[in-house]
Motif scaffolding. Structure first.
Motif, PDB file in Angstrom:
ATOM      1  N   ILE A 235       0.730  -1.086  -0.039  1.00  0.00           N
ATOM      2  CA  ILE A 235       0.079   0.065   0.060  1.00  0.00           C
ATOM      3  C   ILE A 235       0.890   1.432  -0.491  1.00  0.00           C
ATOM      4  N   TYR A 236       0.948   2.255  -0.981  1.00  0.00           N
ATOM      5  CA  TYR A 236       1.661   3.067  -1.355  1.00  0.00           C
ATOM      6  C   TYR A 236       0.964   4.324  -1.001  1.00  0.00           C
TER       7      TYR A 236
ATOM      8  N   GLU B 138       0.660  12.696   0.306  1.00  0.00           N
ATOM      9  CA  GLU B 138       0.562  12.026   2.055  1.00  0.00           C
ATOM     10  C   GLU B 138       0.860  12.277   2.857  1.00  0.00           C
ATOM     11  N   LEU B 139       2.876  11.872   3.079  1.00  0.00           N
ATOM     12  CA  LEU B 139       3.470  12.558   4.141  1.00  0.00           C
ATOM     13  C   LEU B 139       2.975  13.158   5.217  1.00  0.00           C
TER      14      LEU B 139
ATOM     15  N   ILE C 275      10.877  17.902   5.541  1.00  0.00           N
ATOM     16  CA  ILE C 275       9.521  17.125   4.430  1.00  0.00           C
ATOM     17  C   ILE C 275      10.308  16.611   3.234  1.00  0.00           C
ATOM     18  N   ASP C 276      11.421  17.649   2.666  1.00  0.00           N
ATOM     19  CA  ASP C 276      12.486  17.408   1.478  1.00  0.00           C
ATOM     20  C   ASP C 276      13.737  16.415   1.443  1.00  0.00           C
TER      21      ASP C 276
ATOM     22  N   ARG D 250      10.840   8.895   1.447  1.00  0.00           N
ATOM     23  CA  ARG D 250       9.223   8.110   2.267  1.00  0.00           C
ATOM     24  C   ARG D 250       8.489   8.600   1.192  1.00  0.00           C
ATOM     25  N   PRO D 251       6.671   8.665   1.349  1.00  0.00           N
ATOM     26  CA  PRO D 251       6.358   7.809   2.371  1.00  0.00           C
ATOM     27  C   PRO D 251       6.726   6.196   2.499  1.00  0.00           C
ATOM     28  N   ALA D 252       7.022   5.157   3.529  1.00  0.00           N
ATOM     29  CA  ALA D 252       7.292   3.887   2.915  1.00  0.00           C
ATOM     30  C   ALA D 252       6.109   2.762   3.151  1.00  0.00           C
TER      31      ALA D 252
END
Ligand SMILES: *Cc1c(COP(=O)(O)O)cnc(C)c1O
Length: 456
Positions: free
Chosen positions: A10-11, A16-17, A76-77, A83-85
């Protein structure tokens, strides 16, 4: 429940981070006990903590009330590079076990450090840089933390000095080279560079070192260098906070398929990955919105939660760090040298310790040969070669899935797969050669270390 067909992975989208870390302390009725100044035995003030840690991190350490803390854009960058993992459904493992349980794992090994450690390393390096510091010092045991911090420091142009536990420095020369490739300076600990190191070398000639000792050296080195602060890869509440990206992403991934875990399992060294994985779910439990079973898994050779006591103790051998109330075996406790499976720290996150003491989380200890059996089984069906640390969680996830096979219950199990084991092949070799043993400390050994603890 009529679920959509759940994919193997599920990606989440980059968008969505998580934009905020979740601070579970804000929802805890019983807050973790405050850190104490080792000299005055009074609760540490922001000013005192800021002498050791970056000010913003000291602030996060002391913050028991803000539920959500913004993640700066620069962090975040960096997160976006790895990520997201994905959340993976372990269909192949389920099939091999013949269990009706659904097993999911959140894999954190998709970066060069090979573990979740990078989630906090970049945050800590970022705040150090923002404060205008020249560099940071730290300890590393198995090497994942040192690698993660080296990567973060290289990215931000900070100097990085790593004290690496001597036995690990000798057993994992390539870990050291990875750190040096990222520009870090790596010293085996105990060294002759610090007063603490010289004292320990004198007291225990030929010692292989320990995490507690490397921490003391790193703290001393930072305090002697202008423009440096000390950073720590686990145990502290700030580290657990940064690791909540793991749990927040897992929660978001489950929501996409209207799924929800019943049991959440993680390995526990200092407690940061487990705390990060369970925090958002624990928050729901604390607010009475949902219920989950949480299981911490630790090695039976270093059983802080299952056989330690809940008391104030030193975080390091040299007693230079603040005292923390936690489940601990005593800072002088040394796991047997035959223990190769990581998670060797004597204490535990104060957040997890309090949650465990309040009965909100359970704990189990497992023997290292069982852990490597689980690792091998997992590697053969799911493909990923797991870190020995992560394999503690695999072992208990398999146990729980097999229980479901007996009872016919279709429970949903989530476990944290914290990293890969490529640098642990010496341990795997021992296992493959059939010469790996199990060591379980006696009650007397544990009592001895606990008796040496400070009486507070
Ligand atoms: C450091 C590490 C752990 C244990 O540390 P915690 O702070 O308890 O999360 C577990 N797995 C891997 C791969 C690690 O590198």
């Amino acid at each position: 429940m009529a679920n959509k067909e759940i994919p193997y992975k599920i990606y989440l989208e980059e968008s969505e981070l998580p934009r905020q870390w979740y601070n579970v302390r804000a929802d805890m009725k019983n807050k973790p006990a405050p850190l104490l100044n080792p000299k005055t035995l009074q609760p540490c003030t922001l000013e005192e903590l800021s002498a050791v840690f970056c000010t913003e991190l000291a602030r996060q350490e002391l913050d028991d009330t803000t539920p959500y803390i913004d993640i700066p854009d620069e962090i975040i960058d960096f997160y976006k590079m790895y990520r997201p993992a994905p959340l993976t459904r372990a269909y192949c493992l389920e099939k091999a076990l013949g269990t009706p349980a659904k097993i999911y794992y959140k894999f954190e090994g998709n970066n060069t450090s090979g573990s979740h450690k990078l989630n906090s390393a970049i945050a800590q390096a970022y705040y150090a840089k923002k404060q205008g510091l020249k560099g940071v010092t730290t300890e590393t045991g198995a090497g994942q933390w040192g690698t993660a911090l080296s990567m973060a420091c290289a990215y931000l142009g900070l100097d990085c000095k790593v004290f690496m536990v001597k036995c690990s420095y000798e057993q994992k020369p390539f870990r050291r080279e990875v750190m040096r490739t990222y520009g870090a300076n790596v010293t085996p600990s105990p060294s002759m560079l610090t007063e603490v190191g010289r004292k320990i070398n004198e007291q225990f000639p030929g010692t292989n070192g320990s995490l507690g000792c490397a921490i003391s050296e790193a703290v001393e080195a930072a305090s002697n260098l202008e423009g440096y602060r000390y950073v720590l890869g686990s145990v502290l509440s700030q580290v657990l906070l940064h690791q909540t990206v793991i749990g927040l992403e897992a929660q978001a991934a489950f929501r996409k398929y209207d799924e929800k875990p019943d049991i959440i399992i993680g390995c526990a060294g200092g407690g940061s990955n487990l705390g990060g994985l369970i925090s958002p779910f624990m928050g729901e439990k604390l607010r009475g919105e949902a219920d989950y079973e949480f299981i911490a898994v630790e090695p039976s050779s270093c059983p802080s939660l299952t056989r330690g006591i809940y008391a104030y103790d030193y975080c390091d051998t040299g007693a230079v760090c603040p005292l923390q109330k936690m489940y601990t075996l005593g800072s002088t406790f040394m796991p047997a040298s035959s223990h190769a499976g990581g998670l060797r720290y004597h204490g535990m996150s104060s957040v997890l310790s309090q949650l465990y003491d309040d009965g909100l989380m359970t704990a189990r200890s497992v023997k290292q040969t069982e852990v490597f059996e689980a690792a091998q089984q997992f590697a053969r069906v799911e493909g990923i070669l797991p870190a020995p640390e992560s394999s503690h969680a695999i072992k208990v996830a398999i146990d729980e899935a097999l229980k479901c096979k007996e009872t016919g219950e279709e429970k949903t199990i989530l476990f944290g797969l914290t990293g890969t084991g490529y640098f642990d092949m010496y341990a795997y070799q021992k296992f493959n050669d059939g010469v790996m043993g199990d060591y379980i400390p006696t009650d007397e050994e544990i009592k001895e270390a606990i008796d040496r603890m400070p009486k507070i």
